[in-house]
Design an enzyme around this catalytic site. Structure first.
Site, mmCIF file in Angstrom:
data_model
loop_
_atom_site.group_PDB
_atom_site.id
_atom_site.type_symbol
_atom_site.label_atom_id
_atom_site.label_comp_id
_atom_site.label_asym_id
_atom_site.label_seq_id
_atom_site.Cartn_x
_atom_site.Cartn_y
_atom_site.Cartn_z
ATOM 1 C CB CYS A 649 -0.872 0.068 1.230
ATOM 2 S SG CYS A 649 -1.974 -1.268 1.389
ATOM 3 C CG HIS A 700 -6.781 6.091 0.083
ATOM 4 N ND1 HIS A 700 -7.162 5.191 1.044
ATOM 5 C CD2 HIS A 700 -5.587 5.677 -0.367
ATOM 6 C CE1 HIS A 700 -6.230 4.267 1.170
ATOM 7 N NE2 HIS A 700 -5.260 4.535 0.322
#
Ligand code: GLN
Ligand code: ZN
Length: 764
Positions: A649, A700
């Site tokens: 990530c 996100h």
């Protein structure tokens, strides 16, 4: 008499009261006064819980983050929030999360939130102080003074806790590349004023946290320490300089000569440094020893601790203070409400409240002799002893499997170039293959089925049917989208670590074991208490079902050993590396079963590999060595034709890219969309040998990336990595997004792939 104190108490509340109050306030369902009242009650409750200590912390409470609190105390607020209205707390939430409760109602669309990053090597995130050459500071001591006054009214013997000036600067980031240390002359007067103010209010002790003393400091920072603490020495308050999370090493002489009245050391990391510190220490200074582990949930071994502590106590007397190793922020509040954890396992554990009890027992044993706490010592001794020999902890089969690990197990049969030919032939993928990272939206239906299953309203068969329906839907959507390598969508997983932990022997799950991650967000790390054993295959049936629905290759999803380890409370009775090896063997067995069930593509997520890096760079290589080896053990038992993916990530690879290449995954997917592929800089200097999917969709954000933007990002990527080795995929899993966002975003992604392929064909 040894003195007891605490460095900080969990602020979120035993039942996450602060979380719920904050979230209600942000939704304008709770007034500011009610929120403040919740804060005040939590502080009161926390002090009541610490009443037996000689000194309790004040200033450790925070509505969002203690570093952000310090920025407010020091008056270091960026321009963009300085002149916005409302209460001080409104500005505080704007910095923390981009908007306050009433901003939207007033037509204000919010401001850019402060950057968030991890607090040392913990899973707690703080708001990064923003610094520049023109930063100025001004004191606002109101929070600390109000809280100190509250504590005094309640009769608490309070020690005020603040972050020290050097650690504050070190945690900050300059946007203009200026030297942070150049701000020290401007910062120190504010600290002097603060200490003077606190002294005037009647504060006797201030705990000043300087955990950067356990990191490698260059000479300019070491000198700055001397300068700073010389400037602060004239004050009437006594300073307890607190370090934690590591050893002082070459900063030890420095820490011992700073003109403070006390020093705190974390004996779980720095036990070997204590005698040296005592030798160098001024004869009237306090030495605070962190003798209860503030980072983990295991019971302290009283006898072992007292055996080494008693001589120190005889030497130091009341100059010896006892504390947890660090703030208890990193452990859950109370073990007594854990009915999910069986009695035996519970007898091995201690959460924050139990850790404070331990501190009191240890100090009683020192001050009044062991006989004064005889029964407590006996109970402790038997718990420690049963844990040491318990068959639940020690599994001879696991130990013998470990002893059979050999270097062969870490190696693929052929080098990547040969494997790639076989894989491409078998999977017949186009140039720029498209895929996703694993999860698809966790819809209301999924959550409801899970909660009904948990509550017994839905039986196992019903739950499995519901999950299969979700998988079928996800596969159908991906086929319509025209993705090349499909996933099943992870509907059946609540969490990527918990899902596997629940199926391993050697793991336990608490019910209320919440730990603050950031702001109102908490995590409940599973507890790894014993040798890890996988009783049966964990994912194979789901994968077979998913593959049965499509002709396209179905990518199986697993979580890697390093990530499972880094997101758990781990054993303290064996090295992390060994626990990680056990996890690696369990995942390896699953990989093997998947391959035998006909799965041709397997992704092993190592989302948390980077965050396990030790604080000192000198220890990185040792960590990376065992972490990479664990991944290789997990992944590399497969045939050449089986394609191994991994996912991380982040893309801040520069400093660890050789280790990532060493993992030898056939394909790695990483997060790069937000940085416009700038994070691929690492690939300028290092020729990454295998395939890579730089993320093109920032998951996100609710924004949908356009086809043009994706094409442009991939063109940038292809300047650094040959097109034959590029994949197209989102940054991370799609779990937190909705289907209405995901479908158009992936449509654009697939369309972009077509354009890039057409380009490549016409250039050929
Ligand atoms: N496979 C996981 C998912 O897609 C990966 C999550 C992560 O990287 N944190 O959700
Ligand atoms: Zn991810």
């Amino acid at each position: 008499m040894a003195i007891t104190h605490n460095l900080g108490f969990p602020r979120i509340g035993a039942k996450r009261e602060l979380k719920f109050a904050l979230e209600s306030y942000w939704k304008a369902q709770l007034s500011l006064e009610e929120l403040k009242a919740t804060g005040s009650q939590l502080r009161q409750q926390n002090w009541a819980n610490q009443a037996k200590l000689d000194w309790s912390p004040v200033g450790d409470f925070a509505f969002y983050d203690h570093v952000l609190d310090m920025s407010f105390t020091l008056g270091n607020l960026p321009e963009r929030v300085r002149y916005l209205g409302g209460d001080l707390l409104d500005n505080y939430f704007r910095m923390a999360r981009g908007r306050s409760a009433t901003d939207r109602a007033h037509g204000c669309c919010g401001v850019q939130a402060g950057e968030m990053t991890k607090w040392f090597d913990t899973n707690y995130h703080y708001i990064v102080p923003e610094l520049s050459a023109s930063t100025t500071f001004s004191l606002d001591a109101s929070r600390l003074i109000d809280e100190f006054d509250q504590s005094r009214r309640l009769g608490v013997k309070a020690k005020v806790v603040i972050i020290g000036p050097l650690t504050y600067l070190w945690l900050g980031k300059t946007k203009d590349n200026s030297d942070k240390l150049a701000l020290l002359p401007r910062l120190l007067p504010i600290y002097e004023q603060l200490l003077a103010k606190l002294a005037a209010c009647g504060v006797e002790w201030v705990q000043i946290d300087e955990p950067i003393l356990v990191t490698e400091l260059d000479p300019s920072w070491q000198k700055a320490f001397i300068r700073a603490y010389d400037a602060l020495r004239t004050n009437q308050v006594k300073l307890l300089l607190a370090t934690y999370f590591g050893q002082l090493q070459d900063n030890l002489p420095l820490a011992c000569r700073l003109p403070v009245q006390g020093l705190h050391l974390d004996t779980f990391n720095a036990r070997n440094e204590i005698s040296d510190v005592i030798m160098r220490f001024p004869a009237d200074s306090v030495l605070s020893l962190g003798v209860v582990n503030g980072r983990n949930i295991w019971k302290t071994d009283f006898v072992a601790t007292l055996d080494w502590l008693e001589p120190i106590h005889r030497h130091l007397g009341q100059r010896l203070w006892l504390a947890p190793s660090c703030s208890l922020l990193h452990v859950p509040v109370d073990l007594t409400s854990e009915y999910n954890v069986d009695a035996e396992l519970r007898s091995w554990l201690a959460f924050a409240l139990q850790k404070l009890d331990e501190l009191n027992i240890l100090s009683s044993a020192l001050n009044n002799g062991r006989q004064a706490v005889e029964s407590e010592l006996l109970d402790n001794k038997s718990a420690i002893a049963t844990r040491k020999v318990s068959a639940r902890v020690h599994n001879p089969d696991v130990k013998s499997a470990l002893s059979c690990i050999n270097p062969e197990m870490e190696r693929r049969r052929s080098p990547y170039s040969e494997r790639a030919l076989k894989q491409h032939k078998q999977l017949s993928l186009p140039l720029y293959p498209t895929t996703t990272i694993g999860s698809f939206p966790q819809t209301e239906e999924i959550r409801q089925a899970r909660s009904h299953f948990r509550l017994g309203k839905l039986d196992e068969a019903g739950y499995n049917t519901a999950m299969r329906e979700q998988i079928a839907r996800t596969v159908r959507e991906q086929e319509i989208l025209g993705l090349d390598v499909l996933v099943h969508g992870e509907a059946e997983r609540n969490d990527m670590v918990e899902y596997f932990g629940e199926q391993f022997e050697g793991y336990a799950f608490s019910q209320f074991g919440w730990v603050q991650s950031y702001g109102s967000r908490c995590v409940k790390p599973p507890i790894m208490f014993g040798d890890i054993h996988r009783p049966k295959a964990m994912t194979v049936e789901w994968m077979q079902y998913a593959q049965s629905l499509t002709q396209k290759p179905m990518k199986a999803m697993l979580t890697g050993p390093v990530t499972i380890l880094n997101w758990s409370f781990v054993r303290d009775d064996q090295p992390r590396a060994l626990s990680c090896q056990q996890l690696a063997l369990a995942i390896r067995a699953e990989v093997y079963d998947l391959e035998h069930a006909g799965v041709r593509v397997i992704q092993i997520d190592e989302a948390a590999l980077r965050e396990g890096l030790p604080l000192r760079k000198s220890q990185w290589s040792e960590y990376l060595q065992w972490a990479v080896s664990a991944f290789r053990i997990a992944a590399n038992g497969v045939r050449d034709e089986t394609q191994i993916h991994t996912h991380m990530c982040y893309a801040e690879f520069n400093d660890i890219i050789t280790s990532i290449a060493d993992m030898d995954a056939d394909v790695i997917t990483i997060e790069t969309a937000r940085s416009d592929m700038e994070l691929l800089d690492a690939f300028d200097h290092f020729n990454y040998p295998n395939e890579i999917g730089p993320g093109v969709y920032d998951i996100h954000s609710p924004n949908i990336p356009t086809q043009e933007h994706i094409v442009q990002l991939m063109r940038k990527a292809s300047q650094r990595i040959p097109a034959e080795r590029l994949w197209i995929n989102p940054d991370c899993g799609l779990k937190t997004r909705t289907w209405t966002e995901v479908i158009p975003a992936l449509q654009n992604m697939v369309a972009a792939a077509h354009i890039l392929r057409a380009d490549a064909a016409s250039n050929a």
